[in-house]
Motif scaffolding. Structure first.
Motif, PDB file in Angstrom:
ATOM      1  N   TRP A 146      -2.778   8.720  -9.012  1.00 44.33           N
ATOM      2  CA  TRP A 146      -1.692   7.807  -9.349  1.00 44.33           C
ATOM      3  C   TRP A 146      -1.683   7.522 -10.848  1.00 44.33           C
ATOM      4  O   TRP A 146      -2.748   7.400 -11.471  1.00 44.33           O
TER       5      TRP A 146
ATOM      6  N   LEU B 153      -2.809   3.758  -2.853  1.00 48.04           N
ATOM      7  CA  LEU B 153      -2.833   2.733  -3.892  1.00 48.04           C
ATOM      8  C   LEU B 153      -2.439   1.416  -3.255  1.00 48.04           C
ATOM      9  O   LEU B 153      -1.392   1.309  -2.621  1.00 48.04           O
ATOM     10  N   ASN B 154      -3.298   0.421  -3.408  1.00 46.47           N
ATOM     11  CA  ASN B 154      -2.999  -0.914  -2.891  1.00 46.47           C
ATOM     12  C   ASN B 154      -3.015  -1.896  -4.049  1.00 46.47           C
ATOM     13  O   ASN B 154      -3.912  -1.872  -4.895  1.00 46.47           O
ATOM     14  N   THR B 155      -2.002  -2.757  -4.101  1.00 49.70           N
ATOM     15  CA  THR B 155      -1.953  -3.773  -5.143  1.00 49.70           C
ATOM     16  C   THR B 155      -1.134  -4.959  -4.655  1.00 49.70           C
ATOM     17  O   THR B 155      -0.374  -4.854  -3.681  1.00 49.70           O
TER      18      THR B 155
ATOM     19  N   THR C 260       0.844  -1.185   0.000  1.00 50.06           N
ATOM     20  CA  THR C 260       0.000   0.000   0.000  1.00 50.06           C
ATOM     21  C   THR C 260       0.882   1.239   0.000  1.00 50.06           C
ATOM     22  O   THR C 260       1.736   1.396   0.869  1.00 50.06           O
TER      23      THR C 260
ATOM     24  N   ILE D   8      -7.842   1.916  -5.084  1.00 53.58           N
ATOM     25  CA  ILE D   8      -7.445   3.310  -4.906  1.00 53.58           C
ATOM     26  C   ILE D   8      -8.493   4.011  -4.064  1.00 53.58           C
ATOM     27  O   ILE D   8      -9.679   3.989  -4.381  1.00 53.58           O
TER      28      ILE D   8
ATOM     29  N   LEU E  75      -4.394   5.757 -13.076  1.00 53.18           N
ATOM     30  CA  LEU E  75      -4.996   4.561 -12.512  1.00 53.18           C
ATOM     31  C   LEU E  75      -6.353   4.921 -11.914  1.00 53.18           C
ATOM     32  O   LEU E  75      -6.486   5.933 -11.229  1.00 53.18           O
TER      33      LEU E  75
ATOM     34  N   ASN F 175       0.597   5.028 -13.924  1.00 51.39           N
ATOM     35  CA  ASN F 175       1.585   3.973 -14.107  1.00 51.39           C
ATOM     36  C   ASN F 175       2.793   4.536 -14.847  1.00 51.39           C
ATOM     37  O   ASN F 175       2.850   5.725 -15.174  1.00 51.39           O
TER      38      ASN F 175
ATOM     39  N   TRP G 263       5.300   3.457 -10.135  1.00 48.84           N
ATOM     40  CA  TRP G 263       4.015   4.125  -9.963  1.00 48.84           C
ATOM     41  C   TRP G 263       4.313   5.543  -9.497  1.00 48.84           C
ATOM     42  O   TRP G 263       5.188   5.754  -8.662  1.00 48.84           O
TER      43      TRP G 263
ATOM     44  N   ARG H 184      -7.075  -4.557 -10.618  1.00 47.25           N
ATOM     45  CA  ARG H 184      -5.812  -4.880  -9.963  1.00 47.25           C
ATOM     46  C   ARG H 184      -5.482  -3.922  -8.826  1.00 47.25           C
ATOM     47  O   ARG H 184      -4.750  -4.247  -7.906  1.00 47.25           O
ATOM     48  N   TYR H 185      -6.013  -2.711  -8.887  1.00 52.99           N
ATOM     49  CA  TYR H 185      -5.663  -1.685  -7.922  1.00 52.99           C
ATOM     50  C   TYR H 185      -6.863  -1.298  -7.069  1.00 52.99           C
ATOM     51  O   TYR H 185      -7.986  -1.231  -7.555  1.00 52.99           O
TER      52      TYR H 185
END
Length: 249
Positions: free
Chosen positions: A173, A201-203, A147, A190, A181, A175, A214, A187-188
């Protein structure tokens, strides 16, 4: 931006413009990323700097701290080693920390009398941190969740959220290709804070994320003011955070 921004009151617009550098004669609004060096201009400087004072307030009505007194650097402040006075009486700050945000004033004194009006600089600091470690270096392997929290530390007379809305400030955010994003990307995850001053941002890292970047941007009226890039080193290597400073001339 959230629909909440439409609720902002017109009377909260206290900044007429946000520029990197100076804005008019008396005020400047500067955005910078933590870790960068910054130069704050003194527009009311006299022919030399022996009359120059630089003052600092974390908030508008907080205690005033003397950084420079009559051209001489004060040594009783925590960050005095990072400060210097330029030949044009500008205040130079090395390796900006998130705690450096605030309200800076350049003032001139001659024979114990103030000359003219102050120059004011509002310094806003963009900072990214990782939940995986308190530092910018930590081991993250593929399959592990990370995160990233991006926060704008800002001086404002009104709340951060009201100021962001009124001045059309946005944190987001992107890429490494520069694509924004969004929450629609599965996938993310936010999330924005209720006042829009923090965006996370968590992934979950993948093997192909090695060396992936990022970037958190802060924009004002769709112009990038500053950005912070976070680079992932997977496969047991170290994660590092690098900084880039975006400015609009």
């Amino acid at each position: 931006m959230s629909d909440e921004c439409h609720l902002c009151l017109l009377g909260l617009i206290f900044l007429s413009s946000l520029l990197t550098g100076t804005s008019g004669v008396d005020d400047a609004y500067v955005f910078i990323s933590s870790g960068e060096d910054v130069r704050l201009l003194c527009n009311n400087a006299l022919h030399d700097c022996t009359s120059t004072m630089w003052l600092y307030n974390r908030f508008r009505y907080s205690a005033t701290v003397e950084l420079i007194a009559l051209g001489l650097k004060k040594t009783d402040t925590e960050r005095h080693e990072r400060l210097s006075l330029g030949p044009d009486c500008s205040l130079n700050i090395k390796n900006i920390a998130k705690e450096d945000y605030g309200y800076y004033s350049c003032r001139q004194y001659v024979n114990d009398k103030q000359q003219g009006t102050d120059t004011h600089v509002d310094l806003h600091v963009l900072h990214v941190s990782s939940s995986s470690s308190s530092s910018s270096q930590t081991e993250i392997s593929a399959g592990r969740s990370v995160t990233l929290s991006c926060q704008l530390y800002s001086f404002a007379e009104v709340s951060c959220g009201d100021w962001i809305c009124s001045e059309r400030i946005e944190l987001f955010w992107v890429n490494q290709a520069g694509v924004k994003l969004t929450r629609s990307d599965s996938r993310y995850q936010i999330l924005s804070s209720s006042d829009h001053c923090i965006i996370t941002l968590n992934t979950t890292l993948l093997n192909e994320d090695h060396n992936r970047e990022w970037r958190c941007n802060v924009t004002q009226r769709d112009q990038v003011k500053s950005s912070v890039t976070y680079t992932v080193k997977s496969s047991g290597e170290k994660t590092s955070s690098s900084i880039s400073y975006g400015r609009v001339c």
